[in-house]
Design a protein around this motif. Structure first.
Motif, PDB file in Angstrom:
ATOM      1  N   LEU A  47      79.282  -7.199  49.460  1.00 39.96           N
ATOM      2  CA  LEU A  47      79.335  -5.787  48.726  1.00 39.96           C
ATOM      3  C   LEU A  47      78.731  -6.139  47.505  1.00 39.96           C
ATOM      4  O   LEU A  47      78.786  -7.524  46.969  1.00 39.96           O
ATOM      5  N   GLY A  48      78.072  -5.169  46.721  1.00 41.89           N
ATOM      6  CA  GLY A  48      77.447  -5.383  45.292  1.00 41.89           C
ATOM      7  C   GLY A  48      76.326  -6.140  45.089  1.00 41.89           C
ATOM      8  O   GLY A  48      75.142  -5.544  45.680  1.00 41.89           O
ATOM      9  N   PHE A  49      76.011  -7.325  44.493  1.00 43.59           N
ATOM     10  CA  PHE A  49      74.738  -7.786  44.364  1.00 43.59           C
ATOM     11  C   PHE A  49      73.957  -7.929  45.388  1.00 43.59           C
ATOM     12  O   PHE A  49      72.704  -7.804  45.628  1.00 43.59           O
ATOM     13  N   ASP A  50      74.771  -8.906  46.501  1.00 45.12           N
ATOM     14  CA  ASP A  50      74.082  -9.278  47.703  1.00 45.12           C
ATOM     15  C   ASP A  50      73.446  -7.816  48.546  1.00 45.12           C
ATOM     16  O   ASP A  50      72.348  -7.911  48.913  1.00 45.12           O
ATOM     17  N   THR A  51      74.225  -6.732  48.617  1.00 46.55           N
ATOM     18  CA  THR A  51      73.751  -5.547  48.933  1.00 46.55           C
ATOM     19  C   THR A  51      72.605  -5.046  48.471  1.00 46.55           C
ATOM     20  O   THR A  51      71.515  -4.634  49.052  1.00 46.55           O
ATOM     21  N   THR A  79      83.079  -7.219  57.412  1.00 49.87           N
ATOM     22  CA  THR A  79      83.135  -5.898  56.713  1.00 49.87           C
ATOM     23  C   THR A  79      84.700  -5.486  56.935  1.00 49.87           C
ATOM     24  O   THR A  79      84.994  -4.157  56.616  1.00 49.87           O
ATOM     25  N   ARG A  80      85.723  -6.160  57.373  1.00 51.46           N
ATOM     26  CA  ARG A  80      87.189  -5.873  57.638  1.00 51.46           C
ATOM     27  C   ARG A  80      87.684  -5.169  56.167  1.00 51.46           C
ATOM     28  O   ARG A  80      87.746  -6.222  55.379  1.00 51.46           O
ATOM     29  N   GLY A  81      88.042  -3.939  56.259  1.00 53.47           N
ATOM     30  CA  GLY A  81      89.028  -3.472  55.187  1.00 53.47           C
ATOM     31  C   GLY A  81      87.722  -2.858  54.098  1.00 53.47           C
ATOM     32  O   GLY A  81      88.076  -2.277  53.075  1.00 53.47           O
ATOM     33  N   ASP A  85      81.433   4.097  54.239  1.00 49.98           N
ATOM     34  CA  ASP A  85      80.052   4.337  53.794  1.00 49.98           C
ATOM     35  C   ASP A  85      79.409   2.808  53.561  1.00 49.98           C
ATOM     36  O   ASP A  85      78.078   2.528  53.885  1.00 49.98           O
ATOM     37  N   ASP A  86      79.960   1.922  52.950  1.00 55.06           N
ATOM     38  CA  ASP A  86      79.746   0.184  53.008  1.00 55.06           C
ATOM     39  C   ASP A  86      79.278  -0.262  54.134  1.00 55.06           C
ATOM     40  O   ASP A  86      78.498  -1.104  54.103  1.00 55.06           O
ATOM     41  N   ILE A  87      80.278   0.098  55.011  1.00 51.52           N
ATOM     42  CA  ILE A  87      79.828  -0.844  56.521  1.00 51.52           C
ATOM     43  C   ILE A  87      78.706  -0.101  57.096  1.00 51.52           C
ATOM     44  O   ILE A  87      77.942  -1.036  57.766  1.00 51.52           O
ATOM     45  N   ARG A  88      78.375   1.396  57.068  1.00 51.02           N
ATOM     46  CA  ARG A  88      77.124   2.065  57.361  1.00 51.02           C
ATOM     47  C   ARG A  88      76.031   1.293  56.703  1.00 51.02           C
ATOM     48  O   ARG A  88      74.918   0.883  57.398  1.00 51.02           O
ATOM     49  N   VAL A  89      76.074   0.984  55.384  1.00 51.61           N
ATOM     50  CA  VAL A  89      74.755   0.357  54.808  1.00 51.61           C
ATOM     51  C   VAL A  89      74.676  -1.004  54.998  1.00 51.61           C
ATOM     52  O   VAL A  89      73.503  -1.408  55.636  1.00 51.61           O
TER      53      VAL A  89
END
Length: 156
Positions: A47-51, A79-81, A85-89
């Motif tokens: 999440l965050g900068f990597d995305t 992606t556990r937890g 929306d973050d999992i979808r991206v």
């Protein structure tokens, strides 16, 4: 091959107020790297900068179709937890990536560091967003510096 490869490291929590500035600096940096011959871009899928970095590479692929996004993921359950929306991206990025590599099958202590070392070990350049003096981003930054990579901090 390492001279044509860039990896990313950065914090998971990005200030919404700074996000636009980070995106602009990231895109400008990526364009300079692409135009200097860097083709491969490795992201850890966090999440965050990597995305943000992954999405920037995918956006720039429209203008520079020869560049490649390589996801280097720590385990299948990364992606556990996470929020839906973050999992979808994450899944959209994974589907659009040119290559996906898993450094471990299952989560274990140290699997994130293993992923980070893999990214650095296969790169000549590291683009970072480092603001904190500790944590995984600092570990990866230090490892990239010790390994002789050209390190660019977008937070400076």
């Amino acid at each position: 091959m390492r001279v044509k490869t860039c990896c990313f490291t950065g914090h998971r929590d990005l200030s919404p107020a700074n996000r636009e500035l980070i995106e602009r600096r990231l895109e400008q940096t990526l364009i300079r790297l692409i135009e200097s011959g860097v083709i491969y871009y490795g992201s850890g899928g966090a999440l965050g900068f990597d995305t943000l970095a992954s999405l920037s590479v995918l956006k720039l692929k429209q203008q520079y179709p020869h560049i490649k996004l390589i996801l280097v993921l720590p385990c299948y359950s990364q992606t556990r937890g996470w929020k839906e929306d973050d999992i979808r991206v994450y899944e959209e990025i994974k589907h659009a990536a040119d290559k996906v590599v898993y450094t471990s099958k299952d989560y274990s202590p140290g699997c994130m560091q293993k992923r980070n070392r893999h990214l650095v070990d296969h790169s000549g350049i590291c683009v970072a967003f480092l603001q904190k003096p500790s944590g995984g981003t600092k570990y990866t930054w230090d490892y990239a510096c010790r390994s002789g990579l050209t390190v660019i901090n977008l937070a400076e």
